[in-house]
Design a protein around this motif. Sequence first.
Motif, PDB file in Angstrom:
ATOM      1  N   LEU A  91      -5.742   8.492  13.688  1.00  0.00           N
ATOM      2  CA  LEU A  91      -6.563   8.386  12.485  1.00  0.00           C
ATOM      3  C   LEU A  91      -7.279   7.049  12.535  1.00  0.00           C
ATOM      4  N   TYR A  97       0.850  -1.184   0.000  1.00  0.00           N
ATOM      5  CA  TYR A  97       0.000   0.000   0.000  1.00  0.00           C
ATOM      6  C   TYR A  97       0.889   1.239   0.000  1.00  0.00           C
ATOM      7  N   LEU A 108       3.703   0.672   2.651  1.00  0.00           N
ATOM      8  CA  LEU A 108       3.402  -0.302   3.690  1.00  0.00           C
ATOM      9  C   LEU A 108       3.291  -1.694   3.085  1.00  0.00           C
ATOM     10  N   PHE A 134      -4.229   0.905  -2.313  1.00  0.00           N
ATOM     11  CA  PHE A 134      -3.745  -0.399  -2.760  1.00  0.00           C
ATOM     12  C   PHE A 134      -2.813  -0.256  -3.961  1.00  0.00           C
ATOM     13  N   ARG A 189     -14.899  13.741   9.290  1.00  0.00           N
ATOM     14  CA  ARG A 189     -13.499  13.666   8.886  1.00  0.00           C
ATOM     15  C   ARG A 189     -12.570  14.087  10.012  1.00  0.00           C
ATOM     16  N   PHE A 233      -9.714   1.526   1.405  1.00  0.00           N
ATOM     17  CA  PHE A 233      -9.740   2.343   2.611  1.00  0.00           C
ATOM     18  C   PHE A 233     -10.484   3.645   2.381  1.00  0.00           C
ATOM     19  N   GLY A 234     -11.215   4.061   3.408  1.00  0.00           N
ATOM     20  CA  GLY A 234     -11.822   5.377   3.407  1.00  0.00           C
ATOM     21  C   GLY A 234     -10.789   6.433   3.754  1.00  0.00           C
ATOM     22  N   PRO A 235     -11.190   7.705   3.702  1.00  0.00           N
ATOM     23  CA  PRO A 235     -10.252   8.798   3.946  1.00  0.00           C
ATOM     24  C   PRO A 235      -9.856   8.950   5.403  1.00  0.00           C
ATOM     25  N   GLY A 236     -10.578   8.282   6.280  1.00  0.00           N
ATOM     26  CA  GLY A 236     -10.214   8.324   7.690  1.00  0.00           C
ATOM     27  C   GLY A 236     -10.918   9.416   8.464  1.00  0.00           C
ATOM     28  N   GLN A 244      -8.641  -4.537   0.011  1.00  0.00           N
ATOM     29  CA  GLN A 244      -9.423  -3.743   0.947  1.00  0.00           C
ATOM     30  C   GLN A 244      -9.275  -2.286   0.541  1.00  0.00           C
ATOM     31  N   GLU A 247      -3.332  10.671   4.897  1.00  0.00           N
ATOM     32  CA  GLU A 247      -4.332  10.156   3.964  1.00  0.00           C
ATOM     33  C   GLU A 247      -4.495   8.647   4.127  1.00  0.00           C
ATOM     34  N   ALA A 248      -5.482   8.105   3.443  1.00  0.00           N
ATOM     35  CA  ALA A 248      -5.749   6.671   3.521  1.00  0.00           C
ATOM     36  C   ALA A 248      -4.713   5.872   2.744  1.00  0.00           C
ATOM     37  N   PRO A 249      -4.401   4.667   3.196  1.00  0.00           N
ATOM     38  CA  PRO A 249      -3.573   3.774   2.381  1.00  0.00           C
ATOM     39  C   PRO A 249      -4.295   3.450   1.077  1.00  0.00           C
ATOM     40  N   GLN A 253      -4.680   4.224  13.445  1.00  0.00           N
ATOM     41  CA  GLN A 253      -3.299   4.563  13.123  1.00  0.00           C
ATOM     42  C   GLN A 253      -2.851   5.753  13.954  1.00  0.00           C
ATOM     43  N   GLN A 306       0.858   5.261   1.190  1.00  0.00           N
ATOM     44  CA  GLN A 306       0.125   6.171   2.059  1.00  0.00           C
ATOM     45  C   GLN A 306       0.831   7.513   2.137  1.00  0.00           C
ATOM     46  N   PHE A 317      -9.338   4.500  10.300  1.00  0.00           N
ATOM     47  CA  PHE A 317      -9.699   4.158   8.927  1.00  0.00           C
ATOM     48  C   PHE A 317     -10.718   3.030   8.928  1.00  0.00           C
TER      49      PHE A 317
END
Lengths: 108, 114
Positions: B88, A35, A87, A45, B9, B105-108, B103, A41-43, B37, A37, B90
Amino acid sequence: GQNIDQPTEMTATEGAIVQINCTYQTSGFNGLFWYQQHAGEAPTFLSYNVLDGLEEKGRFSSFLSRSKGYSYLLLKELQMKDSASYLCAVPEGTPLVFGKGTRLSVIA
Amino acid sequence: AAGVIQSPRHLIKEKRETATLKCYPIPRHDTVYWYQQGPGQDPQFLISFYEKMQSDKGSIPDRFSAQQFSDYHSELNMSSLELGDSALYFCASSAPGSGGREQYFGPGTRLTVT
């Protein structure tokens, strides 16, 4: 349980190639993920390897050796926007167990 | 394409307060995962739900609870907040039959406890 190890930080030059290594120990192997990142912000894929060998996807490639418990992510033609954490993750069941991540800095 | 939606958010709470984080998975995704996280840390798995039932449990404190509703959205409820809960959070979702691969992931949600 899972044990994942990757370098903490790396620096590379714009336009160059960089290889980020990941070693893992798992109680049962069910694939390995990479991943990307960016900070805060979000990881996102990048790749999934379950068989040995190299999987290429544009500027990014990922390699897996199950017998060695080893993977690497190869980034070619580096761009400034590639500066991020990378990651390595393996599933424990379906949830992911992440490595600590490698912070890559791309410099001009 | 629709992505995972998380709300709010950003959230600021004081110690000992409660917080509720919401996650709306990608349409037709049936599995939801929650990760925490901390600053400079890797994401740590908290809990997951498959078809509205808890499927896996990770390092979720007893002060936290979660559920998945009939429309597949999920909520993470956090009580007696502590400074160390600042992180954070997620949410990720995966599609039926994917076995958890890919998977998304959303913006968190960035939770700050003061």
